[in-house]
Design a protein around this motif. Structure first.
Motif, PDB file in Angstrom:
ATOM      1  N   GLY A  75       0.820  -1.215   0.000  1.00  0.00           N
ATOM      2  CA  GLY A  75       0.000   0.000   0.000  1.00  0.00           C
ATOM      3  C   GLY A  75       0.846   1.254   0.000  1.00  0.00           C
ATOM      4  O   GLY A  75       0.540   2.226  -0.707  1.00  0.00           O
ATOM      5  N   PHE A  76       1.937   1.257   0.771  1.00  0.00           N
ATOM      6  CA  PHE A  76       2.846   2.412   0.797  1.00  0.00           C
ATOM      7  C   PHE A  76       3.456   2.654  -0.585  1.00  0.00           C
ATOM      8  O   PHE A  76       3.554   3.800  -1.042  1.00  0.00           O
ATOM      9  N   CYS A  77       3.875   1.561  -1.249  1.00  0.00           N
ATOM     10  CA  CYS A  77       4.487   1.699  -2.575  1.00  0.00           C
ATOM     11  C   CYS A  77       3.499   2.320  -3.559  1.00  0.00           C
ATOM     12  O   CYS A  77       3.868   3.171  -4.370  1.00  0.00           O
ATOM     13  N   GLY A  78       2.240   1.895  -3.472  1.00  0.00           N
ATOM     14  CA  GLY A  78       1.226   2.442  -4.359  1.00  0.00           C
ATOM     15  C   GLY A  78       1.012   3.931  -4.138  1.00  0.00           C
ATOM     16  O   GLY A  78       0.916   4.708  -5.096  1.00  0.00           O
ATOM     17  N   ILE A 182       7.225  -3.256  -7.666  1.00  0.00           N
ATOM     18  CA  ILE A 182       7.451  -3.846  -6.344  1.00  0.00           C
ATOM     19  C   ILE A 182       6.124  -4.052  -5.636  1.00  0.00           C
ATOM     20  O   ILE A 182       5.899  -5.074  -4.972  1.00  0.00           O
ATOM     21  N   GLN A 183       5.209  -3.064  -5.764  1.00  0.00           N
ATOM     22  CA  GLN A 183       3.896  -3.204  -5.165  1.00  0.00           C
ATOM     23  C   GLN A 183       3.186  -4.458  -5.685  1.00  0.00           C
ATOM     24  O   GLN A 183       2.584  -5.211  -4.918  1.00  0.00           O
ATOM     25  N   ALA A 184       3.240  -4.671  -7.010  1.00  0.00           N
ATOM     26  CA  ALA A 184       2.597  -5.846  -7.599  1.00  0.00           C
ATOM     27  C   ALA A 184       3.190  -7.138  -7.039  1.00  0.00           C
ATOM     28  O   ALA A 184       2.459  -8.083  -6.703  1.00  0.00           O
ATOM     29  N   VAL A 203      -6.109  -5.331   2.229  1.00  0.00           N
ATOM     30  CA  VAL A 203      -5.059  -4.883   3.144  1.00  0.00           C
ATOM     31  C   VAL A 203      -4.221  -3.794   2.485  1.00  0.00           C
ATOM     32  O   VAL A 203      -3.901  -2.773   3.107  1.00  0.00           O
ATOM     33  N   SER A 204      -3.871  -3.982   1.210  1.00  0.00           N
ATOM     34  CA  SER A 204      -3.054  -3.005   0.498  1.00  0.00           C
ATOM     35  C   SER A 204      -3.764  -1.657   0.429  1.00  0.00           C
ATOM     36  O   SER A 204      -3.165  -0.607   0.715  1.00  0.00           O
ATOM     37  N   PHE A 205      -5.039  -1.653   0.075  1.00  0.00           N
ATOM     38  CA  PHE A 205      -5.769  -0.390  -0.052  1.00  0.00           C
ATOM     39  C   PHE A 205      -6.102   0.220   1.303  1.00  0.00           C
ATOM     40  O   PHE A 205      -6.178   1.444   1.426  1.00  0.00           O
TER      41      PHE A 205
END
Length: 313
Positions: A75-78, A182-184, A203-205
């Motif tokens: 989520g941070f990377c996005g 990296i996020q993917a 979780v990511s969002f």
């Protein structure tokens, strides 16, 4: 074949999301606030789909001690990648803001595949995959860069100082693209650990939403403009960008587990550029209408050839 169809489909949907979010930003004024709305909508949508799928929303405390810390950073990377693109636009212009992250995405995606970083499945480099990457980048150049440069050739003015100062921002753009790959990869591994692409995407969002709420609070010092789309009777579809983004990450999580990070990134990238050209061709979602020219079609064909080489080898 299914993976290719899904990958191209989410790429096309991402192009639509970009057009939708650009309209939302016209009402909220702040691009950070528009992104926050999009992330929150996506988190709510993914929470509902996670519950429907039978997966829990909560996480076991054992996961935090048994898994590497990087698995929670998707989520941070996005958010960083999205925010960086916002900052790059006034520094580099539309062409370089598009191309530099793409370069970073493709290069990092291939590196992750080759070395198996973030516990991803390994796909070693071969001459066919290297040639495929070259074709993808050539296709991007023809489909995105050439027409834009030609249209601005007579009005483009720059100074020696600007040329020198652009290089740090170009590297930042490449880094932003690397973060998206990296996020993917991280989200794909999280989906395997949780045994649920739905829960991993949520979780990511959720993490991304909390991050953006804090960013908007610190930068804008107000959330008041969140009401502006309602006050100004914005079209209903300005709210669905988050749903499209949620589906994009959800399918990304699934595809990374099936075909690896590099192939997922490249296939989705082809769909994204094809979708962007379609949006421009027909002026969809109130975007600026801009006809597709033959060199852009040639670029898509070359990109498709590169995608096929990477997919097969």
């Amino acid at each position: 074949m299914l993976a290719a169809v899904l990958g191209i489909g989410i790429g096309v949907s991402l192009a639509a999301q970009t057009a939708i979010n650009s309209q939302l930003r016209k009402f909220t004024v702040s691009p950070f606030l528009a992104s926050m709305i999009s992330f929150i909508v996506a988190a709510v949508f993914l929470a509902i789909t996670t519950i429907i799928s039978g997966s829990p929303l909560g996480l076991s405390l054992n996961l935090f001690s048994s898994q590497p810390i990087w698995i929670w950073f998707g989520g941070f990377c996005g958010v960083i990648g999205l925010t960086t693109n916002i900052l790059l636009f006034p520094k580099l212009g539309s062409v370089q803001t598009s191309v530099m992250p793409i370069l970073g995405m493709v290069v990092m995606g291939m590196l992750i595949d080759h070395f198996g970083w973030f516990n991803s499945m390994e796909h070693s480099f071969g001459i066919n995959r290297i040639f495929g990457v070259f074709l993808v980048l050539l296709g991007v150049f023809l489909a995105v860069v050439v027409q834009e440069v030609m249209s601005r050739r007579h009005s483009f003015v720059t100074t020696k100082e600007n040329k020198v100062n652009q290089w740090p921002w170009r590297f930042v753009g490449i880094g932003a693209g690397m973060l998206m790959s990296i996020q993917a990869a991280i989200n794909g591994q999280l989906g395997i650990v949780l045994n649920s692409p739905f829960q991993a995407a949520f979780v990511s969002f959720f993490i991304g939403s909390i991050t953006l709420i804090i960013v908007v609070g610190l930068k804008e010092r107000s959330y008041g403009n969140i009401k502006e789309p309602i006050k100004q009777s914005a079209p209903w579809w300005v709210w669905i960008g988050g749903i499209i983004g949620g589906l994009y990450v959800l399918i990304n999580v699934y595809l990374v587990g099936q075909i690896g990070t590099g192939q997922t990134v490249v296939i989705a990238l082809f769909g994204q550029i094809a979708g962007s050209l379609l949006v421009q061709q027909f002026g969809l979602l109130k975007s600026v209408k801009n006809r597709i020219v033959p060199i852009q079609i040639l670029g898509l064909i070359i990109m498709l050839g590169g995608v096929i080489l990477i997919k097969l080898f």
